[in-house]
Design an enzyme around this catalytic site. Structure first.
Site, PDB file in Angstrom:
ATOM      1  N   GLU A 231      12.903  -4.256  54.754  1.00 29.17           N
ATOM      2  CA  GLU A 231      12.407  -4.168  56.126  1.00 29.17           C
ATOM      3  C   GLU A 231      10.889  -4.171  56.079  1.00 29.17           C
ATOM      4  OE1 GLU A 231      15.652  -1.064  57.882  1.00 29.17           O
ATOM      5  OE2 GLU A 231      13.668  -0.284  57.460  1.00 29.17           O
ATOM      6  N   HIS A 273      14.132   1.906  61.541  1.00 23.70           N
ATOM      7  CA  HIS A 273      14.010   3.126  60.755  1.00 23.70           C
ATOM      8  C   HIS A 273      12.585   3.680  60.750  1.00 23.70           C
ATOM      9  CE1 HIS A 273      17.553   1.149  58.703  1.00 23.70           C
ATOM     10  NE2 HIS A 273      18.039   2.199  59.322  1.00 23.70           N
ATOM     11  N   LEU A 293       8.149 -11.810  47.454  1.00 23.96           N
ATOM     12  CA  LEU A 293       9.435 -11.909  46.757  1.00 23.96           C
ATOM     13  C   LEU A 293       9.688 -13.348  46.308  1.00 23.96           C
ATOM     14  CD1 LEU A 293      11.393  -9.457  49.034  1.00 23.96           C
ATOM     15  CD2 LEU A 293      11.291  -9.287  46.529  1.00 23.96           C
ATOM     16  N   LYS A 294       9.401 -14.281  47.206  1.00 23.88           N
ATOM     17  CA  LYS A 294       9.589 -15.697  46.845  1.00 23.88           C
ATOM     18  C   LYS A 294       8.716 -16.056  45.653  1.00 23.88           C
ATOM     19  CE  LYS A 294      10.692 -17.569  51.354  1.00 23.88           C
ATOM     20  NZ  LYS A 294      10.002 -18.098  52.517  1.00 23.88           N
ATOM     21  N   GLY A 297       9.868 -15.305  42.259  1.00 20.01           N
ATOM     22  CA  GLY A 297      11.024 -16.042  41.736  1.00 20.01           C
ATOM     23  C   GLY A 297      12.338 -15.572  42.312  1.00 20.01           C
ATOM     24  N   ALA A 298      12.298 -14.618  43.202  1.00 23.50           N
ATOM     25  CA  ALA A 298      13.532 -14.134  43.817  1.00 23.50           C
ATOM     26  C   ALA A 298      14.052 -15.177  44.799  1.00 23.50           C
ATOM     27  CB  ALA A 298      13.285 -12.810  44.547  1.00 23.50           C
ATOM     28  N   VAL A 300      15.169 -15.972  48.286  1.00 22.00           N
ATOM     29  CA  VAL A 300      14.997 -15.362  49.610  1.00 22.00           C
ATOM     30  C   VAL A 300      15.490 -16.340  50.673  1.00 22.00           C
ATOM     31  CG1 VAL A 300      13.385 -14.236  51.189  1.00 22.00           C
ATOM     32  CG2 VAL A 300      12.943 -14.169  48.728  1.00 22.00           C
ATOM     33  N   PRO A 301      16.736 -16.198  51.111  1.00 22.82           N
ATOM     34  CA  PRO A 301      17.253 -17.105  52.138  1.00 22.82           C
ATOM     35  C   PRO A 301      16.461 -16.943  53.427  1.00 22.82           C
ATOM     36  CG  PRO A 301      18.995 -15.683  51.255  1.00 22.82           C
ATOM     37  CD  PRO A 301      17.699 -15.155  50.754  1.00 22.82           C
TER      38      PRO A 301
END
Lengths: 606, 398
Positions: A231, A273, A293-294, A297-298, A300-301
């Site tokens: 988030e 939250h 994150l992208k 190398g993750a 990430v849709p």
């Protein structure tokens, strides 16, 4: 394999009702995976020494409640995990108590609204001790096929649908409780399911963050990929990205981040939250997290909806490379026993009822008398006598009949303090006995000699009328078979000193255009009996009985009219004595005829 | 995170030994006039009058007046009280003494994952905003208080010299005490100035954010928290907040004027993904809403009524993930009652309703929603097999 929670996890739950509810959910999971319940004890000072019952299958397991963690772990030395369900103002103390116990290695806090500072102190303390502090605001932790901590995973049906009875290959870390379930479900539909799913809580500074859990997953060979649900706000996702990008990792990282809507909303608007707030200087936006994150190398849709297909792609790749094999589904799974109510609703069982009622039902939002809702009766002008008619004779009586009953009740509500019933109540009241018992003491007096002759009087008058007896035939019949005629005769009243109540009632009833065969017969009987003896008059019991039979009440209900009316008087006498603070009374000796043998010597015991 | 206005913020700082200018918060010119009789500083100093409300750009709006004498301050107060700015009506004015000064500095304490961070710069005002690299930091673990040596080192790093090193270290130490003891999440003083009269460092302005969750241990927090986003809460929002404070679980509602897609999703996490999906599809949010933690049905009903009353809405998104313990039948019961009430009041004409949900008793709950079709609602119901935010795609399809 799994992380944090496994088949050796033994739990103490700190807290009351919410904790017991969690234990029930945990027992459902244990039942599904055919393992004994993993909750060993509760710690909840108000209930210390008692036990909480937790359903397991169709049985109940009693789990002891202790005052302190130390007592719990002393009696159950296998405990290694604590779940904290204590209110926010006492949560830190409870969490510290658990962390400081040498048996406990993992503390997961479910409590919401814990001050940020307290959460940080708990987190730092756990790190110092080399333990794990998860939460606050955590929905729980679940390791498929081995352990559930808290309500994560939801209802039993969902545990089955999400294949939580056996291990998969995906780890899950989320802040949101609801979304943890969603991701577990997605992993089970688009891939082979999860290893462990952890709710870290939606607070700004959770006790343990993504990175610590990613490390653990990295060291768990069963976990091949990890899905994190992030988030906006804070920097936890950026830290995860940093960890993932730092070197080649064994696990694949997949992530979605929420909060892009923030870009097109009024500045400073706070969503979701506690942790989901924009950084003070623009840090922590969904975009910066997603980009980080992208970059690391993750996978990430672009949207949450695209996460399922992305998980599927990753899984298919794993299958192709032989990294994982298609899971073998168990042939059969235990079914959660249904409650009797649910099974009846589903037409699966038949139950022989214990009792049967034909007069009333209060299962709806208000009581129904013989099917009529009480409020509707009130609003349409019905009164107490109509309720009596519905409950005693299952019929809506007429306005006229109701008036007769009302008059009967008014005439017999009380007869002063000297009669058996009132005296019984007054003696009890003076002895300091409570209302219901004192009134009962008075009611006990109602019987063949006092007030209880209405039913019998009605029965015999009705018998005579039904059998078209003459007065002489009736009196002969009574003398031969039963004795004195109930409803005839009075202790003090006589022809010369008539009972005004009887006169009043007879006068009213006779003024109405109704047929009164019983009353007419009773009055004829009186003429004969009173001629023989002055006080053998038709008394109030007999008059009531004849009138009530004439308006159709069943014979067996007739004493009820006296009991009901006189209860009004008895309550009055009790309240009256209470109000006066009356002293205990005893009978004066001069009111007793001592006819017992004179004092004499006791012979030696043989 | 709960924002506190300048007055109570300065009060907290004063409590922990930080010098602040004399100030008074008043609700009318009369009140100020009475205070003027008994407070010498009001007669002797030059004064500043500011609207005491959660408003940005007060200077531009003419709601800050400087260099006043008491008469000027009275006039300014009279002028400001009652002014309407957007949804906020000015009801308080803070009048404080102007502190003659030359140099301006900066000091803040903020919450970090490890504990906190003290920020110090030897420039202040707008200068520090454009020279952020001049801000020096001292990181502290939770439970750790800064030593005087560390604070002096920080002041030196930030470029303070001579007697100012000790003074700034002192000031920062007091800021930390205030932050730590008051459960603050952010404290900022910009500028910190040297008072010409006695050479002491004084806080001229305060930004104070407290941890609302810690209110239970601060009985002296006798002030209200300010609205978070530069406008007052609407009546509808306040009504939902009042319900929220009474119940187990939560209901949240924020209006966003001008939107046409109304939100009624479950869950603090899922609700944001739903909002994202609307924005990503080019839709315009009419509100933010959320219910979670198995709230009672009547609370969800109140929330539903507010959502249905939003002007100009075309779609209502009743989304939600697979609940852990929120009872779908019960919470949907509240929503259904709210829908029926709204319809009876002539609302929801031409409004499409989109439902997606899972969780305890999901089948019964979804069936009850489906049955609304027979009552003439334009409703489309989907279960767990439809991905979370697909209903938004369907709703906003052109």
């Amino acid at each position: 394999m799994s992380i944090l929670a496994n088949k050796d996890t033994r739990v103490v739950i700190q807290g009351g009702a919410a904790g017991v509810n969690a234990a029930r959910r945990m027992a459902e999971f244990c039942y599904l995976i055919k393992r004994p319940l993993n909750v060993e004890a509760f710690v909840y000072p108000p209930d210390a020494g008692k036990s909480n019952e937790v359903p397991y299958g169709s049985g109940l397991i009693a789990i002891p409640v202790y005052k302190t963690i130390a007592e719990a772990t002393k009696n159950h030395p296998t405990i290694n995990t604590s779940l904290v369900y204590i209110g926010a103002d006492r949560a830190m103390k409870g969490g510290m108590e658990a962390l400081d116990d040498t048996h406990i290695k993992v503390v997961s806090m479910i409590t919401e609204g814990v001050p940020e500072k307290d959460a940080k102190i708990l987190g730092a303390h756990a790190r110092k001790l080399g333990k794990v502090f998860n939460g606050p605001s955590s929905i729980g932790i679940v390791s498929a096929g081995s352990c559930r901590l808290g309500v994560i995973g939801g209802a039993f049906d969902n545990l089955v649908l999400s294949k939580l009875y056996r291990e998969g290959s995906f780890g899950v870390i989320t802040k949101s409780g609801g979304l943890s379930n969603e991701i577990i479900w997605i992993c089970s539909q688009f891939a082979d399911g999860i290893t462990t799913a952890i709710g870290i809580g939606g607070d700004a500074y959770p006790g343990t963050d993504y990175v610590s859990y990613l490390e653990m997953f990295e060291n768990d060979p069963q976990t091949k990929a990890v899905v994190i649900v992030g988030e906006m706000g804070g920097d936890l996702e950026e830290r995860a990205a940093e960890w993932y990008g730092a070197k080649k990792r064994r696990v694949k990282l997949m992530a979605v981040v929420s909060g892009f809507c923030q870009e097109s909303l009024p500045k400073g608007m706070k969503f979701g939250h506690a942790g989901a707030k924009e950084g003070l200087k623009g840090e922590g936006s969904a975009r910066s997290k997603s980009d980080a994150l992208k970059k690391s190398g993750a996978i990430v849709p672009p949207t949450f909806g695209a996460l399922g297909p992305a998980i599927k792609d990753v899984y298919q790749e794993m299958l192709k490379s032989g990294q994982v094999k298609e899971p073998v589904e168990p042939v059969s799974l235990p079914k959660l026993p249904k409650s009797i109510e649910a099974a009846m609703k589903a037409d699966e069982v038949m139950v022989t009822p214990l009792i049967r009622t034909t007069i009333s039902d209060d299962r709806g939002d208000e009581p129904c008398y013989d099917g009529y809702p009480a409020s509707e009766l009130i609003n349409k002008g019905y009164e107490i006598p109509h309720v009596v008619g519905l409950l005693w004779d299952k019929r809506l009586i007429s306005k006229q009949e109701a008036e007769i009953i009302k008059r009967i009740m008014m005439l017999s509500a009380d007869h002063g303090p000297c009669v058996s019933g009132a005296l019984g109540t007054i003696i009890a009241a003076c002895a300091g006995i409570g209302l219901s018992q004192s009134v009962a003491a008075g009611l006990i007096m109602i019987g063949p000699r006092f007030g209880g002759a209405v039913t019998d009087a009605g029965r015999f008058f009705k018998h005579a009328v039904d059998n078209k007896m003459t007065v002489d035939e009736f009196l002969t019949y009574m003398k031969k078979n039963h004795g004195p005629v109930p409803g005839i005769g009075h202790r003090v009243k006589s022809l010369r000193n008539p009972d005004k109540r009887v006169k009043e009632l007879v006068g009213y009833v006779k003024s109405l255009p109704i047929k009164t065969p019983c009353l007419d017969f009773a009055l004829q009987v009186e003429q004969v009996t009173a001629a023989k003896k002055d006080n053998l008059i038709l008394n109030v019991d007999g008059t009531m009985a004849a009138v009530l039979v004439d308006i159709g009440f069943p014979v067996d209900s007739l004493n009820g009219f006296f009991i009901l009316s006189r209860t009004i008087g008895l309550i009055g006498h009790w309240v009256d004595q209470k109000r006066q603070d009356s002293r205990l009374i005893r009978l004066f000796d001069y009111l007793v005829n001592y006819a017992a043998p004179k004092r004499r010597e006791v012979p030696p015991l043989k | 995170m709960a924002k506190v206005l300048e007055g109570p913020g300065m009060g907290l700082m004063k409590k922990w030994g930080i010098h602040v200018p004399h100030y008074a918060v008043v609700t009318s010119a009369d009140e100020l006039s009475k205070l003027g009789h008994v407070n010498d500083w009001m007669k002797q100093s030059q004064l500043v009058a500011k609207a005491h409300e959660a408003l940005g750009s007060r200077f531009k709006l003419g709601l800050v007046k400087v260099g006043l004498d008491l008469t000027g301050a009275l006039a300014a107060t009279k002028d400001m009280i009652g002014r309407q700015v957007g949804s906020i009506r000015v009801s308080q004015v803070i009048v404080s003494e102007m502190i003659a000064h030359k140099e301006e500095y900066y000091c803040a304490v903020k919450s970090t994952r490890e504990g906190s961070e003290i920020l110090v710069a030897n420039c202040g005002g707008i200068e520090v905003e454009s020279n952020w690299d001049r801000v020096k930091r001292l990181c502290l673990d939770v439970g750790q208080a800064p030593s005087h040596e560390a604070l002096e080192k920080l002041a030196k790093e930030a470029g303070f010299t001579g007697a100012l090193v000790k003074k700034m270290a002192d000031f920062a130490g007091k800021m930390f005490s205030c932050f730590d003891n008051e459960d603050a999440q952010y404290l900022e003083v910009n500028p910190v100035v040297t008072r010409a009269s006695d050479g002491e460092l004084v806080a001229l302005d305060a930004v104070t954010l407290l941890d609302g969750d810690a209110k239970f241990r601060h009985p002296d927090w006798n002030f209200a928290f300010a609205a978070e986003f530069g406008r007052a809460y609407s009546k509808q929002e306040e009504e939902v907040m009042a319900v929220d404070s009474k119940i187990k679980g939560s209901v949240k509602f924020i209006e966003i004027p001008g939107g046409d897609t109304a939100m009624l999703p479950a869950g603090g996490g899922a609700s944001v993904y739903y909002s994202d999906a609307v924005v990503a599809r080019g839709g315009k949010l009419a509100n933010y809403a959320e219910y979670s933690g198995d709230p009672p049905d009547w609370a969800v009903e109140v929330l539903t009524e507010k959502v249905c009353s939003l002007p100009g809405i075309k779609n209502i998104i009743v989304g939600g993930a697979i609940a852990n313990f929120t009872d779908v039948v019960k919470t949907f019961g509240g929503i259904i009652n709210g829908f029926r009430k709204a319809k009876a009041e002539g609302k929801l004409k031409g409004v499409k309703i989109w439902v997606r949900r899972g969780g305890p008793r999901e089948k019964e709950g979804l069936d009850a929603m489906r049955a609304l079709k027979d009552e003439g609602f334009d409703i489309n119901v989907f279960d767990r097999n439809t991905p979370l935010t697909d209903i938004v795609d369907k709703a906003l399809q052109k």
